[in-house]
Design a protein around this motif. Sequence first.
Motif, short mmCIF file in Angstrom:
data_model
loop_
_atom_site.label_atom_id
_atom_site.label_comp_id
_atom_site.label_asym_id
_atom_site.label_seq_id
_atom_site.Cartn_x
_atom_site.Cartn_y
_atom_site.Cartn_z
N THR A 8 0.72 -1.29 -0.06
CA THR A 8 0.03 0.07 -0.10
C THR A 8 0.81 1.14 -0.08
O THR A 8 0.59 2.09 -0.68
CB THR A 8 -0.84 -0.13 1.29
OG1 THR A 8 -0.09 -0.12 2.56
CG2 THR A 8 -1.88 -1.20 1.29
N GLY A 39 1.09 2.85 -3.16
CA GLY A 39 0.53 4.00 -3.35
C GLY A 39 1.17 5.24 -2.85
O GLY A 39 0.67 6.23 -3.01
N GLU A 53 -4.19 4.94 -6.01
CA GLU A 53 -5.10 4.08 -5.46
C GLU A 53 -4.73 2.74 -4.61
O GLU A 53 -5.57 2.41 -4.09
CB GLU A 53 -5.91 3.46 -6.75
CG GLU A 53 -6.90 4.47 -7.42
CD GLU A 53 -7.74 3.59 -8.43
OE1 GLU A 53 -8.90 3.23 -8.14
OE2 GLU A 53 -7.38 3.48 -9.54
N MET A 54 -3.57 2.56 -4.69
CA MET A 54 -3.27 1.47 -3.67
C MET A 54 -2.93 1.81 -2.07
O MET A 54 -2.81 0.98 -1.50
CB MET A 54 -1.62 0.88 -4.16
CG MET A 54 -1.78 -0.07 -5.60
SD MET A 54 -0.18 -0.67 -5.99
CE MET A 54 -0.64 -1.58 -7.54
N ALA A 61 -10.77 3.35 -1.20
CA ALA A 61 -10.23 2.29 -0.25
C ALA A 61 -10.29 2.30 1.16
O ALA A 61 -10.76 1.18 1.67
CB ALA A 61 -8.64 2.19 -0.60
N ALA A 85 -10.77 -3.54 -7.69
CA ALA A 85 -9.70 -4.79 -7.78
C ALA A 85 -9.16 -4.81 -9.27
O ALA A 85 -8.08 -5.09 -9.66
CB ALA A 85 -9.97 -6.01 -7.20
N LEU A 88 -6.81 -2.15 -10.16
CA LEU A 88 -5.42 -2.35 -9.49
C LEU A 88 -4.82 -3.57 -10.42
O LEU A 88 -3.59 -3.62 -10.16
CB LEU A 88 -5.65 -2.69 -8.25
CG LEU A 88 -6.19 -1.50 -7.33
CD1 LEU A 88 -6.33 -1.52 -5.99
CD2 LEU A 88 -5.21 -0.18 -7.35
N LYS A 89 -5.54 -4.56 -10.70
CA LYS A 89 -4.98 -5.54 -11.49
C LYS A 89 -4.22 -5.20 -12.79
O LYS A 89 -3.17 -5.38 -13.12
CB LYS A 89 -5.92 -6.75 -11.67
CG LYS A 89 -5.49 -7.99 -12.24
CD LYS A 89 -6.27 -9.09 -12.05
CE LYS A 89 -7.45 -8.96 -13.21
NZ LYS A 89 -8.50 -10.05 -13.45
N LEU A 92 -0.95 -3.65 -11.92
CA LEU A 92 0.02 -4.57 -11.44
C LEU A 92 0.58 -5.22 -12.89
O LEU A 92 1.94 -5.48 -12.84
CB LEU A 92 -0.68 -5.93 -10.76
CG LEU A 92 -0.91 -5.48 -9.39
CD1 LEU A 92 -1.76 -6.44 -8.39
CD2 LEU A 92 0.33 -5.22 -8.48
N ALA A 109 0.74 -6.84 2.06
CA ALA A 109 -0.78 -6.45 1.21
C ALA A 109 -1.55 -7.66 1.17
O ALA A 109 -2.80 -7.58 0.72
CB ALA A 109 -0.06 -6.06 -0.35
N HIS A 115 -6.41 -2.66 2.93
CA HIS A 115 -6.83 -2.12 1.36
C HIS A 115 -7.27 -3.71 0.81
O HIS A 115 -6.52 -4.03 0.04
CB HIS A 115 -5.67 -1.61 0.65
CG HIS A 115 -5.91 -1.24 -0.73
ND1 HIS A 115 -6.82 -1.54 -1.55
CD2 HIS A 115 -5.69 0.19 -1.30
CE1 HIS A 115 -7.11 -0.62 -2.41
NE2 HIS A 115 -5.97 0.22 -2.37
N LEU A 118 -6.71 -4.09 -3.15
CA LEU A 118 -5.60 -4.58 -3.43
C LEU A 118 -5.17 -5.78 -3.21
O LEU A 118 -4.44 -6.73 -4.15
CB LEU A 118 -4.42 -3.48 -2.67
CG LEU A 118 -3.02 -3.89 -2.89
CD1 LEU A 118 -2.60 -3.83 -4.57
CD2 LEU A 118 -2.01 -2.87 -2.18
#
Length: 414
Positions: A8, A39, A53-54, A61, A85, A88-89, A92, A109, A115, A118
């Motif tokens: 995070t 983040g 956003e992380m 979140a 999610a 966020l994916k 990643l 995480a 979060h 995440l």
Amino acid sequence: MRIGFVSTRLAGTDGVSLETAKLAAILRRMGHEVFYCAGELDPGGPPGLWVPEMHFTYAEARRIHDEAFIGPAPEDLRARISEMAERLKEQLALFVMRFSIDVLFPQNALAIPMHIPLGVALTDFIAETAIPALAHHHDLYWERERFSHCAVPDIVERAFPPDLPSVHHWVINSLAQRALQQRKGIEAQVIPNIFDFATPAPVPDAFVADLRPALGLELEDRLILQPTRVIPRKGIELAIELVHQLGDPHCKLVITHAAGDEGLAYLHSLQLLAKDAGIDLRYAADCFAPMRHVTPEGKKIYSLWDAYPQADFVTYPSLIEGFGNAFLEAIYFRRPLLVNRYPVYAADLASLGFRCVEIDGAMTAQAVGAVRQLLEDAALRSTVVEHNFALARRHFSYEAVAPQLENALLSAVK
């Protein structure tokens, strides 16, 4: 290998960020390359991808967290977790592609659901890609009372942590190792918190010469250092009680880290407690940062490493810790310390033979007397801190864990 740390936040002086930086340093010495994705990132840190956003303080979140664990839980909670999610994916995937990541290294995480999206994103991304991952768990969610009531228990159970073929699990103490096996059937290695004991502690220089005056301390004052964040599990009320029972007006209790991660109510209660006890409590978070610098207004900001050499004594009265960064830091800087016998200390540290002033949830006259003796007896103090330093270097140095880290990486990519 090219190793991608994900969390995070990977910035500041919280335990996860500090521990990640140590692992990154070891990996670089081995010849690996490291990259960060979080983040919040410190300027001048490893290359990486900043994804606002992380962060666990990102508005959506935090809203999801509060609805899941505090309530009330709206009907669209699950849908919003899934939507975030998915976003966020994608980040990643971008991180892995942009930096050609060979191994993901999630830092807490997948352990504590600060979060939730995440954790879900990491779980789904790893499951779909089968990318090798070393999941480093500092705080498992069932260790925290505030996560005991949850509106989405199936989601938390699936992702914190996930049981996936390409994920190798690390924990930082034997209690977590045993609990992870009993609760989820997951085998984990214990990799304790560490410190670079082979590198000599920095010698105070001209920059730090005015630190004590900056804190409002006189020459005859004794700096009692509380080098932790201001959150309830740190047990700082016990440090206030120690200073109260010492009965020495020259003993000043200084807190170096910020409040706010869990609100400001605890800080305010400590300030009231200190005032009622007649204790000089200095909340000095605005004087310290990960790196020393001078603000545009000309104010000096000191590093945490500047604080330890100035301390006469360190208090570490935590009620709960995953391991204990401040414990190792105090020993590295050869400072005597008081420790509350929190469960991990009792299980993994006390038996090694460290010479600390110990309490068990309450201040005692015996502990106060031992602290007073260490403050007044320089020869005893020197003997104690040198003993602790040698013991910590044997068990918790970079060199002690480097072979285990290398073997874990090799196992992850087989």
